[in-house]
Design a protein around this motif. Structure first.
Motif, PDB file in Angstrom:
ATOM      1  N   GLY A 169      22.691   9.540  38.452  1.00  0.00           N
ATOM      2  CA  GLY A 169      24.111   9.247  38.569  1.00  0.00           C
ATOM      3  C   GLY A 169      25.024  10.443  38.571  1.00  0.00           C
ATOM      4  N   ALA A 170      24.568  11.591  38.085  1.00  0.00           N
ATOM      5  CA  ALA A 170      25.421  12.780  38.067  1.00  0.00           C
ATOM      6  C   ALA A 170      24.535  13.997  37.829  1.00  0.00           C
ATOM      7  CB  ALA A 170      26.486  12.673  36.974  1.00  0.00           C
ATOM      8  N   ARG A 171      25.022  15.191  38.188  1.00  0.00           N
ATOM      9  CA  ARG A 171      24.242  16.402  37.972  1.00  0.00           C
ATOM     10  C   ARG A 171      24.083  16.683  36.493  1.00  0.00           C
ATOM     11  NH1 ARG A 171      27.864  18.331  41.571  1.00  0.00           N
ATOM     12  NH2 ARG A 171      28.656  19.847  40.060  1.00  0.00           N
ATOM     13  N   SER A 172      22.896  17.164  36.112  1.00  0.00           N
ATOM     14  CA  SER A 172      22.556  17.353  34.716  1.00  0.00           C
ATOM     15  C   SER A 172      23.342  18.484  34.055  1.00  0.00           C
ATOM     16  CB  SER A 172      21.052  17.632  34.588  1.00  0.00           C
ATOM     17  OG  SER A 172      20.721  18.011  33.285  1.00  0.00           O
ATOM     18  N   GLY A 173      23.903  19.421  34.771  1.00  0.00           N
ATOM     19  CA  GLY A 173      24.611  20.514  34.123  1.00  0.00           C
ATOM     20  C   GLY A 173      26.111  20.482  34.322  1.00  0.00           C
ATOM     21  N   ASP A 174      26.641  19.371  34.768  1.00  0.00           N
ATOM     22  CA  ASP A 174      28.048  19.275  35.133  1.00  0.00           C
ATOM     23  C   ASP A 174      28.919  19.113  33.887  1.00  0.00           C
ATOM     24  OD1 ASP A 174      30.470  18.858  36.244  1.00  0.00           O
ATOM     25  OD2 ASP A 174      29.934  17.063  37.368  1.00  0.00           O
ATOM     26  N   PRO A 175      29.750  20.121  33.533  1.00  0.00           N
ATOM     27  CA  PRO A 175      30.595  20.004  32.334  1.00  0.00           C
ATOM     28  C   PRO A 175      31.557  18.821  32.410  1.00  0.00           C
ATOM     29  CG  PRO A 175      30.531  22.268  33.115  1.00  0.00           C
ATOM     30  CD  PRO A 175      29.897  21.428  34.178  1.00  0.00           C
ATOM     31  N   ALA A 176      32.041  18.504  33.610  1.00  0.00           N
ATOM     32  CA  ALA A 176      32.981  17.388  33.756  1.00  0.00           C
ATOM     33  C   ALA A 176      32.306  16.063  33.399  1.00  0.00           C
ATOM     34  CB  ALA A 176      33.529  17.344  35.181  1.00  0.00           C
ATOM     35  N   THR A 177      31.039  15.929  33.747  1.00  0.00           N
ATOM     36  CA  THR A 177      30.303  14.713  33.407  1.00  0.00           C
ATOM     37  C   THR A 177      30.144  14.603  31.896  1.00  0.00           C
ATOM     38  OG1 THR A 177      29.082  14.796  35.495  1.00  0.00           O
ATOM     39  CG2 THR A 177      28.152  13.455  33.733  1.00  0.00           C
ATOM     40  N   ARG A 178      29.816  15.699  31.266  1.00  0.00           N
ATOM     41  CA  ARG A 178      29.657  15.709  29.807  1.00  0.00           C
ATOM     42  C   ARG A 178      30.953  15.298  29.120  1.00  0.00           C
ATOM     43  NH1 ARG A 178      29.944  18.628  25.104  1.00  0.00           N
ATOM     44  NH2 ARG A 178      28.044  18.664  23.839  1.00  0.00           N
ATOM     45  N   GLU A 179      32.076  15.853  29.566  1.00  0.00           N
ATOM     46  CA  GLU A 179      33.369  15.519  28.967  1.00  0.00           C
ATOM     47  C   GLU A 179      33.736  14.064  29.232  1.00  0.00           C
ATOM     48  OE1 GLU A 179      35.025  17.454  26.878  1.00  0.00           O
ATOM     49  OE2 GLU A 179      33.272  18.747  27.126  1.00  0.00           O
ATOM     50  N   ARG A 180      33.369  13.552  30.395  1.00  0.00           N
ATOM     51  CA  ARG A 180      33.645  12.150  30.700  1.00  0.00           C
ATOM     52  C   ARG A 180      32.852  11.226  29.779  1.00  0.00           C
ATOM     53  NH1 ARG A 180      32.523  12.418  35.656  1.00  0.00           N
ATOM     54  NH2 ARG A 180      30.731  11.034  35.921  1.00  0.00           N
ATOM     55  N   ILE A 181      31.620  11.594  29.498  1.00  0.00           N
ATOM     56  CA  ILE A 181      30.809  10.802  28.564  1.00  0.00           C
ATOM     57  C   ILE A 181      31.416  10.843  27.168  1.00  0.00           C
ATOM     58  CG2 ILE A 181      28.564  10.651  27.420  1.00  0.00           C
ATOM     59  CD1 ILE A 181      27.318  11.744  30.033  1.00  0.00           C
ATOM     60  N   LEU A 182      31.854  12.018  26.726  1.00  0.00           N
ATOM     61  CA  LEU A 182      32.465  12.139  25.400  1.00  0.00           C
ATOM     62  C   LEU A 182      33.739  11.308  25.303  1.00  0.00           C
ATOM     63  CD1 LEU A 182      32.149  15.872  24.269  1.00  0.00           C
ATOM     64  CD2 LEU A 182      31.140  13.850  23.214  1.00  0.00           C
ATOM     65  N   ALA A 183      34.557  11.335  26.346  1.00  0.00           N
ATOM     66  CA  ALA A 183      35.782  10.536  26.342  1.00  0.00           C
ATOM     67  C   ALA A 183      35.463   9.050  26.268  1.00  0.00           C
ATOM     68  CB  ALA A 183      36.616  10.855  27.584  1.00  0.00           C
ATOM     69  N   GLY A 229      27.038   0.764  26.961  1.00  0.00           N
ATOM     70  CA  GLY A 229      28.476   0.589  27.144  1.00  0.00           C
ATOM     71  C   GLY A 229      29.182   1.908  27.408  1.00  0.00           C
ATOM     72  N   ILE A 230      28.759   2.969  26.692  1.00  0.00           N
ATOM     73  CA  ILE A 230      29.341   4.295  26.902  1.00  0.00           C
ATOM     74  C   ILE A 230      29.036   4.779  28.319  1.00  0.00           C
ATOM     75  CG2 ILE A 230      29.169   6.720  26.203  1.00  0.00           C
ATOM     76  CD1 ILE A 230      28.639   5.623  23.324  1.00  0.00           C
ATOM     77  N   ALA A 231      27.786   4.584  28.750  1.00  0.00           N
ATOM     78  CA  ALA A 231      27.394   5.016  30.096  1.00  0.00           C
ATOM     79  C   ALA A 231      28.187   4.276  31.158  1.00  0.00           C
ATOM     80  CB  ALA A 231      25.894   4.779  30.284  1.00  0.00           C
ATOM     81  N   LYS A 232      28.352   2.978  30.974  1.00  0.00           N
ATOM     82  CA  LYS A 232      29.100   2.180  31.950  1.00  0.00           C
ATOM     83  C   LYS A 232      30.540   2.655  32.055  1.00  0.00           C
ATOM     84  CE  LYS A 232      30.356  -2.594  33.100  1.00  0.00           C
ATOM     85  NZ  LYS A 232      30.249  -4.014  32.685  1.00  0.00           N
ATOM     86  N   ALA A 233      31.166   2.912  30.896  1.00  0.00           N
ATOM     87  CA  ALA A 233      32.557   3.370  30.891  1.00  0.00           C
ATOM     88  C   ALA A 233      32.701   4.750  31.538  1.00  0.00           C
ATOM     89  CB  ALA A 233      33.087   3.394  29.456  1.00  0.00           C
ATOM     90  N   ALA A 234      31.663   5.578  31.391  1.00  0.00           N
ATOM     91  CA  ALA A 234      31.708   6.927  31.970  1.00  0.00           C
ATOM     92  C   ALA A 234      31.264   6.956  33.423  1.00  0.00           C
ATOM     93  CB  ALA A 234      30.827   7.867  31.148  1.00  0.00           C
ATOM     94  N   GLY A 235      30.719   5.827  33.927  1.00  0.00           N
ATOM     95  CA  GLY A 235      30.259   5.780  35.307  1.00  0.00           C
ATOM     96  C   GLY A 235      28.981   6.543  35.544  1.00  0.00           C
ATOM     97  N   VAL A 236      28.090   6.560  34.523  1.00  0.00           N
ATOM     98  CA  VAL A 236      26.817   7.272  34.658  1.00  0.00           C
ATOM     99  C   VAL A 236      25.686   6.354  34.203  1.00  0.00           C
ATOM    100  CG1 VAL A 236      27.903   9.514  34.251  1.00  0.00           C
ATOM    101  CG2 VAL A 236      26.922   8.252  32.318  1.00  0.00           C
ATOM    102  N   ALA A 277      22.592   5.348  31.721  1.00  0.00           N
ATOM    103  CA  ALA A 277      22.374   5.515  30.278  1.00  0.00           C
ATOM    104  C   ALA A 277      21.446   6.687  29.982  1.00  0.00           C
ATOM    105  CB  ALA A 277      21.812   4.224  29.685  1.00  0.00           C
ATOM    106  N   ALA A 278      20.512   6.964  30.891  1.00  0.00           N
ATOM    107  CA  ALA A 278      19.599   8.090  30.680  1.00  0.00           C
ATOM    108  C   ALA A 278      20.340   9.414  30.613  1.00  0.00           C
ATOM    109  CB  ALA A 278      18.557   8.126  31.801  1.00  0.00           C
ATOM    110  N   LEU A 279      21.455   9.506  31.316  1.00  0.00           N
ATOM    111  CA  LEU A 279      22.217  10.750  31.305  1.00  0.00           C
ATOM    112  C   LEU A 279      22.909  10.956  29.951  1.00  0.00           C
ATOM    113  CD1 LEU A 279      22.869  13.122  33.132  1.00  0.00           C
ATOM    114  CD2 LEU A 279      24.971  11.965  33.798  1.00  0.00           C
ATOM    115  N   VAL A 280      23.357   9.877  29.339  1.00  0.00           N
ATOM    116  CA  VAL A 280      23.942   9.978  27.990  1.00  0.00           C
ATOM    117  C   VAL A 280      22.886  10.499  27.018  1.00  0.00           C
ATOM    118  CG1 VAL A 280      25.069   8.726  26.115  1.00  0.00           C
ATOM    119  CG2 VAL A 280      25.526   8.083  28.498  1.00  0.00           C
ATOM    120  N   HIS A 281      21.679   9.938  27.095  1.00  0.00           N
ATOM    121  CA  HIS A 281      20.582  10.413  26.244  1.00  0.00           C
ATOM    122  C   HIS A 281      20.244  11.870  26.553  1.00  0.00           C
ATOM    123  CE1 HIS A 281      19.442   6.800  24.079  1.00  0.00           C
ATOM    124  NE2 HIS A 281      19.541   6.096  25.192  1.00  0.00           N
ATOM    125  N   HIS A 282      20.286  12.219  27.825  1.00  0.00           N
ATOM    126  CA  HIS A 282      19.958  13.589  28.231  1.00  0.00           C
ATOM    127  C   HIS A 282      20.910  14.598  27.591  1.00  0.00           C
ATOM    128  CE1 HIS A 282      18.854  16.944  30.846  1.00  0.00           C
ATOM    129  NE2 HIS A 282      20.133  17.114  31.078  1.00  0.00           N
TER     130      HIS A 282
END
Length: 205
Positions: free
Chosen positions: A14-28, A46-53, A55-60
């Motif tokens: 769902g998103a690149r593994s090193g993308d800082p914007a993705t990380r911040e979106r997950i945190l938000a 639920g966090i993954a759905k809200a971030a548009g990624v 769930a594996a990326l949240v765990h990553h």
């Protein structure tokens, strides 16, 4: 990778593994999820759905739910991390007032108050969340404040001062008991600061 080739185990989607914007979106998204649902009802899915990624990326990025919560709390806690600098700039006789005014200022600001309320409510209701919150408060704040104090029992005195401030914040912002809930902030500082100061001062025995 062809359509028929299976995705390698553990590779987030769902998103690149090193993308800082993705990380911040997950945190938000995590901060919002914990704020609205509390620790127990919040979920990685639920966090993954809200971030548009996925769930594996949240765990990553963050690991299990308690580590996601800790990362979200650190973000919420950022304004309070200036506290040791406030203490270091304080003269011995006005440290209590500076600490009280600093804490009150964070809670009076609606931007920082709402996520803090969510963190406190989660910590009160769930032991895992409480352990995360306790560890951050101890390591990031209380020990660093204690290092600036003189005399014996420095950690205990820092904790007693914190207990005084936490009690004020709980009654004023969480439970909202009157008249403290609507008292003028300067009045709260004037009454609470001397008690905080007494805890910070070394014993005269």
């Amino acid at each position: 990778m062809s359509a028929a080739e299976p995705r390698r185990r553990g590779r987030p989607a769902g998103a690149r593994s090193g993308d800082p914007a993705t990380r911040e979106r997950i945190l938000a998204a995590a901060r919002t999820e914990f704020s609205e649902r509390g620790y127990d009802k919040a979920s990685i899915r639920g966090i993954a759905k809200a971030a548009g990624v996925d769930a594996a990326l949240v765990h990553h990025y963050f690991g299990p739910k308690d580590q996601v919560f800790e990362a979200a709390v650190e973000l919420v806690f950022a304004p309070a991390l200036d506290l040791p600098d406030v203490v270091a700039r304080s003269a011995a006789g006005d440290m209590g007032e500076r600490l009280t005014r600093f804490f009150l200022g964070i809670w009076e600001n609606p931007v920082s108050r709402q996520p803090l309320l969510a963190v406190v409510r989660s910590a009160v209701a769930n032991e895992t969340a409480a352990a995360v919150f306790r560890r951050l408060v101890t390591v990031q704040l209380l020990r660093r404040v204690a290092d600036e104090l003189e005399g014996g029992d420095r950690e205990l005195r820092a904790e007693m001062a914190a207990a005084q401030l936490v009690g004020v914040m709980m009654l004023r912002y969480v439970i909202r008991i009157e008249p403290i809930a609507s008292a003028d902030p300067e009045q709260v500082v004037a009454i609470a600061a001397p008690a905080v100061q007494r805890h910070l001062e070394p014993s005269r025995d």
